[in-house]
Design a protein around this motif. Structure first.
Motif, PDB file in Angstrom:
ATOM      1  N   ALA A  47     -41.855 -15.046  -8.963  1.00 35.55           N
ATOM      2  CA  ALA A  47     -41.249 -16.339  -8.686  1.00 35.55           C
ATOM      3  C   ALA A  47     -41.928 -17.417  -9.504  1.00 35.55           C
ATOM      4  O   ALA A  47     -43.144 -17.416  -9.667  1.00 35.55           O
ATOM      5  CB  ALA A  47     -41.356 -16.662  -7.196  1.00 35.55           C
ATOM      6  N   HIS A  48     -41.144 -18.333 -10.029  1.00 34.33           N
ATOM      7  CA  HIS A  48     -41.661 -19.376 -10.892  1.00 34.33           C
ATOM      8  C   HIS A  48     -41.702 -20.701 -10.153  1.00 34.33           C
ATOM      9  O   HIS A  48     -41.136 -20.865  -9.075  1.00 34.33           O
ATOM     10  CB  HIS A  48     -40.793 -19.505 -12.147  1.00 34.33           C
ATOM     11  N   ARG A  49     -42.370 -21.665 -10.769  1.00 31.31           N
ATOM     12  CA  ARG A  49     -42.460 -22.999 -10.187  1.00 31.31           C
ATOM     13  C   ARG A  49     -41.111 -23.698 -10.256  1.00 31.31           C
ATOM     14  O   ARG A  49     -40.235 -23.351 -11.045  1.00 31.31           O
ATOM     15  CB  ARG A  49     -43.510 -23.818 -10.939  1.00 31.31           C
ATOM     16  N   PHE A  50     -40.979 -24.722  -9.433  1.00 37.82           N
ATOM     17  CA  PHE A  50     -39.753 -25.511  -9.417  1.00 37.82           C
ATOM     18  C   PHE A  50     -39.736 -26.460 -10.622  1.00 37.82           C
ATOM     19  O   PHE A  50     -40.760 -27.026 -10.996  1.00 37.82           O
ATOM     20  CB  PHE A  50     -39.659 -26.317  -8.117  1.00 37.82           C
ATOM     21  N   PRO A 134     -44.646 -22.745  -4.882  1.00 36.15           N
ATOM     22  CA  PRO A 134     -43.568 -21.787  -4.566  1.00 36.15           C
ATOM     23  C   PRO A 134     -44.017 -20.780  -3.517  1.00 36.15           C
ATOM     24  O   PRO A 134     -45.151 -20.304  -3.525  1.00 36.15           O
ATOM     25  CB  PRO A 134     -43.278 -21.122  -5.912  1.00 36.15           C
ATOM     26  N   ARG A 148     -34.947 -19.849  -2.311  1.00 34.23           N
ATOM     27  CA  ARG A 148     -36.248 -20.247  -2.840  1.00 34.23           C
ATOM     28  C   ARG A 148     -36.817 -21.343  -1.953  1.00 34.23           C
ATOM     29  O   ARG A 148     -36.103 -22.271  -1.561  1.00 34.23           O
ATOM     30  CB  ARG A 148     -36.127 -20.760  -4.266  1.00 34.23           C
ATOM     31  N   GLY A 150     -40.387 -23.918  -1.158  1.00 33.71           N
ATOM     32  CA  GLY A 150     -41.621 -24.480  -1.679  1.00 33.71           C
ATOM     33  C   GLY A 150     -42.361 -25.235  -0.599  1.00 33.71           C
ATOM     34  O   GLY A 150     -41.743 -25.783   0.323  1.00 33.71           O
ATOM     35  N   ARG A 179     -53.018 -25.604  -7.311  1.00 36.81           N
ATOM     36  CA  ARG A 179     -52.107 -24.493  -7.578  1.00 36.81           C
ATOM     37  C   ARG A 179     -52.846 -23.166  -7.660  1.00 36.81           C
ATOM     38  O   ARG A 179     -52.272 -22.127  -7.376  1.00 36.81           O
ATOM     39  CB  ARG A 179     -51.337 -24.744  -8.875  1.00 36.81           C
ATOM     40  N   THR A 214     -46.383 -17.653  -3.106  1.00 36.04           N
ATOM     41  CA  THR A 214     -46.141 -16.598  -4.093  1.00 36.04           C
ATOM     42  C   THR A 214     -47.437 -16.182  -4.766  1.00 36.04           C
ATOM     43  O   THR A 214     -47.711 -14.999  -4.954  1.00 36.04           O
ATOM     44  CB  THR A 214     -45.135 -17.089  -5.146  1.00 36.04           C
TER      45      THR A 214
END
Length: 229
Positions: A47-50, A134, A148, A150, A179, A214
């Protein structure tokens, strides 16, 4: 993001130490203890960041580009219609034709253009929204494959701070959530510092895991005595 809270201070002594070491006090107890525990990362890192929409930089770039292109197009059309070119365009063409490349103003103009281009490039290739962490997508629930979620870093810091305050002996606590790393600083007004740090390490480690992120951040815990007041 960080969260901080404290209980009513006591008359305990001020104790401090450098990172990774403990100095004995008058009664033989360690002055401060700092430890770091890496939480086991069993999550899915796919999963990637927004991504931020970046409406303000996009609107400014669009407006400035439209104004510059429109102004230049108007002058070109005026010249094609038999009128003289505007003074600013004649002056610009003359300066570009006569000034050498090592001129100070040429270098300054090139540097400004390069800086603006680099800024726009970074905005285009970086996600932004650093305040959102995330979370792992739900599993075993039909229809949630594309969901998704966050977690705001400030909200995560508040949750971890509240968990830290539940540890016996903790007078005040401050938690900074990044992070990649969670830093917890606490003041213990009773109990041995090693015991408090161990309990904090276990409590916050469980709390960080329960956040469902994540990418599980590294946990660093530091405990010391409160200052004299």
């Amino acid at each position: 993001m960080s969260a901080h809270t404290s209980r009513q201070p006591t008359g305990d002594s001020d104790l401090s130490s450098g990172p990774g070491q403990a100095a004995p006090s008058a009664d033989g107890t360690p002055e401060a203890t700092e430890g770091a525990t890496k939480v086991i990362d069993g999550s899915d890192r796919s999963a990637h960041r927004f991504w931020s929409s970046r409406r303000i930089p996009a609107a400014l770039a669009a407006l400035l580009s439209a104004a510059a292109v429109g102004f230049l197009l108007y002058d070109v059309v005026a010249v094609r219609a038999g009128r003289n070119a505007m003074r600013w365009r004649r002056r610009l063409a003359e300066e570009l034709a006569t000034r050498p490349l090592d001129d100070v103003w040429m270098i300054v103009g090139a540097a400004v253009a390069m800086a603006l281009g680099l800024w726009l490039f970074l905005l285009a290739v970086t996600p932004g929204l650093r305040r959102l962490l995330p979370m792992r997508p739900p599993t075993g629930i039909p229809g949630t494959e594309d969901v998704r979620a966050g977690l705001d870093r400030r909200a995560a810091a508040l949750v971890l701070r509240d968990r830290a305050m539940q540890v016996p002996g903790v007078q005040s606590a401050q938690v900074d959530v990044g992070r990649r790393k969670v830093k917890a600083r606490a003041r213990a007004h009773f109990r041995d510092l090693e015991e408090v740090r161990a309990d904090l390490d276990a409590e916050l480690g469980e709390a960080v895991t329960s956040l469902g992120l994540t990418r599980q951040p590294t946990l660093a815990v530091r405990v010391r005595r409160p200052k004299k007041g």
